[in-house]
Design an enzyme around this catalytic site. Structure first.
Site, PDB file in Angstrom:
ATOM      1  CB  ILE A 125      28.473  -9.072 -16.139  1.00  0.00           C
ATOM      2  CG1 ILE A 125      29.922  -8.792 -16.504  1.00  0.00           C
ATOM      3  CG2 ILE A 125      27.654  -9.314 -17.396  1.00  0.00           C
ATOM      4  CD1 ILE A 125      30.606  -9.977 -17.170  1.00  0.00           C
ATOM      5  N   GLY A 128      22.167 -12.207 -10.171  1.00  0.00           N
ATOM      6  CA  GLY A 128      21.027 -13.103 -10.235  1.00  0.00           C
ATOM      7  C   GLY A 128      20.723 -13.743  -8.904  1.00  0.00           C
ATOM      8  CB  SER A 129      18.012 -16.067  -7.908  1.00  0.00           C
ATOM      9  OG  SER A 129      18.182 -17.023  -8.943  1.00  0.00           O
ATOM     10  N   GLY A 131      23.758 -15.923  -7.705  1.00  0.00           N
ATOM     11  CA  GLY A 131      25.033 -15.270  -7.468  1.00  0.00           C
ATOM     12  C   GLY A 131      25.235 -14.122  -8.432  1.00  0.00           C
ATOM     13  CB  THR A 132      27.258 -11.235  -8.346  1.00  0.00           C
ATOM     14  OG1 THR A 132      26.280 -10.954  -7.335  1.00  0.00           O
ATOM     15  CG2 THR A 132      27.460  -9.971  -9.180  1.00  0.00           C
ATOM     16  CG  ASP A 256      16.877 -21.412 -23.132  1.00  0.00           C
ATOM     17  OD1 ASP A 256      16.042 -21.099 -24.010  1.00  0.00           O
ATOM     18  OD2 ASP A 256      17.174 -20.666 -22.187  1.00  0.00           O
TER      19      ASP A 256
END
Length: 427
Positions: A125, A128-129, A131-132, A256
């Site tokens: 999906i 990223g920095s 992990g996946t 956020d």
């Protein structure tokens, strides 16, 4: 006569000597008193410095001490494990990843999912920095039933600190428990590397992508209705507020709140996700300075680098209402992201969109008071939404004819295009 003169001379000489003694005594006093004062000052200074250094050393030896605003106790230096007397804290003294995982895995026994039950066919999906993120299927039960999950995998190679942080996020979900409007933890695999976190899969993806699809001339797709009414905006908003109230009850806030951090189901059930900031507050006591949050969603106190709190989420909730009623338009479209603080300092707020009723706009404005204390509490805000929903339009569909260009949206919103390239914003 001569005797009298000798007597007078002796007296005069004695008096002169006395004056000399007096003068000499005053000279000694002028020298001795300042010396004593300076000596006393130096002694006091040495004592103060010794007490200060002693205090600093005692603070450094206290592992939980931090000079931060009052927040929930830090959990970054100990791990909770099940013991005979309940939960106990285990200090992190392990020196290797393997020994740490051996120590911590028993405390997560109820969450462990055998790796052979997780399908090897992983659908990526996002990468990223940290992990996946994949979509996978877990096959368990008797008879075996497949279940779709989102798998967050820690990147490799991973050091001890990265593994501890990743496991800390799993334990954070364990601490939160389940709520119908929060993405919940399905399980984990922590007995060895790679470490997995298994999260609930909300197949239809994030609210922002859903809003953009509502702009198209599409009625339904994959069983999901792509039409949104004013009443449904209130319905989704109320669910987000329920999730925020749940976090507040645990002395947390989200930090956020935005359409990109809400997942949507086919029945328009909303699931708040992207709990990374909440985890940092829980574990560290404060939001990391390295954590970048898009400026246009932040309350003024956050832009001014003041302590964050739930009232900042209320400000962001007003921005979320704007996103929904405009079907995913970027906030403050005429203001560059770096100029948003100056814009707000001039007392300006966003104008009412053409698709927004005055009732909804008044709710937005109540969220955008500069003073935190002037904004409504979560319960009050939810009551306002419920009252507005009772008289809202449930027939007219919100319509915005322009389709979204992701690159243009990212530039106006102050986001990276990469953050819009996937439908999940999991922890």
């Amino acid at each position: 006569m001569g005797e009298e003169r000798r007597t007078v001379r002796a007296l005069l000489q004695c008096n002169l000597n006395d004056k000399m003694c007096l003068v000499q005594g005053e000279e000694y006093a002028v020298v001795i008193i300042p010396v004593l004062m300076v000596g006393t000052f130096l002694i006091l200074l040495a004592v103060i410095l010794w007490l200060f250094i002693k205090g600093q050393r005692s603070q450094q030896q206290r592992p939980g001490h931090r000079a931060i605003a009052p927040v929930p106790a830090s959990r970054g230096l100990t791990w909770e494990a099940e013991g005979h007397g309940g939960k106990v804290a285990m200090p992190l003294t392990e020196t290797s990843v393997e020994s740490f995982l051996r120590t911590i895995t028993p405390s997560l026994a109820k969450l462990q999912v055998p790796r052979d039950q997780v399908s090897e066919d992983l659908e990526q999906i996002h990468k990223g920095s940290c992990g996946t993120t994949y979509r996978a299927t877990v096959i368990s039960g008797d008879p075996a039933k497949p279940k779709s999950v989102v798998v967050k995998a820690l990147k490799e190679p991973a050091g001890l600190q990265e593994v501890q942080d990743f496991v800390g996020r799993i334990q954070f979900y364990q601490y939160l428990g389940k709520h119908q409007n929060l993405v919940h933890l399905e399980g984990c695999c922590t007995e060895r590397l790679p470490v997995y976190m298994l999260l609930e899969d909300v197949v239809h993806g994030d609210l922002l992508s859903f809003l953009w699809t509502c702009r198209r001339d599409v009625m339904t797709m994959d069983g999901l209705l792509y039409d949104l009414t004013e009443k449904q905006v209130y319905h989704i908003g109320k669910q987000v507020l329920l999730a925020l109230e749940f976090l507040q009850d645990k002395h947390l806030f989200h930090g956020d709140v935005a359409a990109r951090n809400i997942l949507i189901q086919s029945d328009l059930t909303a699931k708040l996700c992207g709990l990374g900031l909440a985890y940092e507050v829980h574990a560290l006591g404060a939001i990391s300075t390295a954590r970048a949050v898009p400026l246009k969603w932040l309350a003024p106190e956050r832009l001014l680098l003041r302590p964050a709190g739930i009232r900042g989420d209320i400000w962001s909730f007003g921005i979320l209402l704007y996103e929904m009623v405009t079907l995913g338009a970027p906030p403050y479209p005429e203001v560059p992201p770096t100029s948003i603080l100056q814009y707000l300092q001039r007392g300006k707020i966003m104008t009412r969109p053409s698709t927004c009723t005055h009732t909804m706009y008044n709710i937005m404005k109540s969220c955008w008071h500069w003073s935190e204390d002037s904004r409504p509490l979560l319960g009050e805000l939810r009551s306002h939404l419920e009252a507005a929903a009772r008289t809202s339009d449930d027939k007219a569909v919100l319509q915005v004819p322009e389709l979204v260009v992701p690159e243009l949206y990212a530039a106006v919103a102050g986001l990276s295009v990469d953050s819009l390239s996937y439908c999940y914003s999991v922890l």
